[in-house]
Write a protein that holds these residues in place. Structure first.
Motif, short mmCIF file in Angstrom:
data_model
loop_
_atom_site.label_atom_id
_atom_site.label_comp_id
_atom_site.label_asym_id
_atom_site.label_seq_id
_atom_site.Cartn_x
_atom_site.Cartn_y
_atom_site.Cartn_z
N SER A 254 0.71 6.83 0.39
CA SER A 254 -0.04 5.66 -0.35
C SER A 254 0.12 5.47 -1.68
N ARG B 9 0.82 -1.37 -0.10
CA ARG B 9 0.13 -0.03 -0.06
C ARG B 9 0.92 1.43 0.14
N THR C 34 -6.28 3.88 -1.46
CA THR C 34 -5.67 3.34 -0.33
C THR C 34 -6.48 3.73 1.14
#
Length: 71
Positions: A52, A23, A57
């Motif tokens: 991110s 992520r 995300t």
């Protein structure tokens, strides 16, 4: 966070720890208590950085009580 004293007087290399996964990542780039312990007193409390990797995300928020509370 790692603190390494260098050959030049009063110079310290500060290396933040990066916590990452698919992520993105999060890292604490400055914390007053650690800086005071390893380098010296400084009037700045804390700084964090995150990335991110993909749009959308979702990351969690964390809540801590004293003595480890953060503003």
């Amino acid at each position: 966070m790692n603190f390494t004293k260098l050959a030049i007087a009063d110079v310290v290399l500060i290396e933040p720890k990066k916590f990452g996964d698919s992520r993105g990542y999060f890292m604490e780039t400055f914390r007053q208590s650690l800086f005071a312990e390893h380098v010296g007193d400084f009037d700045f409390v804390q700084d964090n950085q995150s990335l991110s990797a993909e749009v959308g995300t979702v990351r969690g928020l964390h809540f801590q009580l004293d003595p480890m509370a953060q503003g």
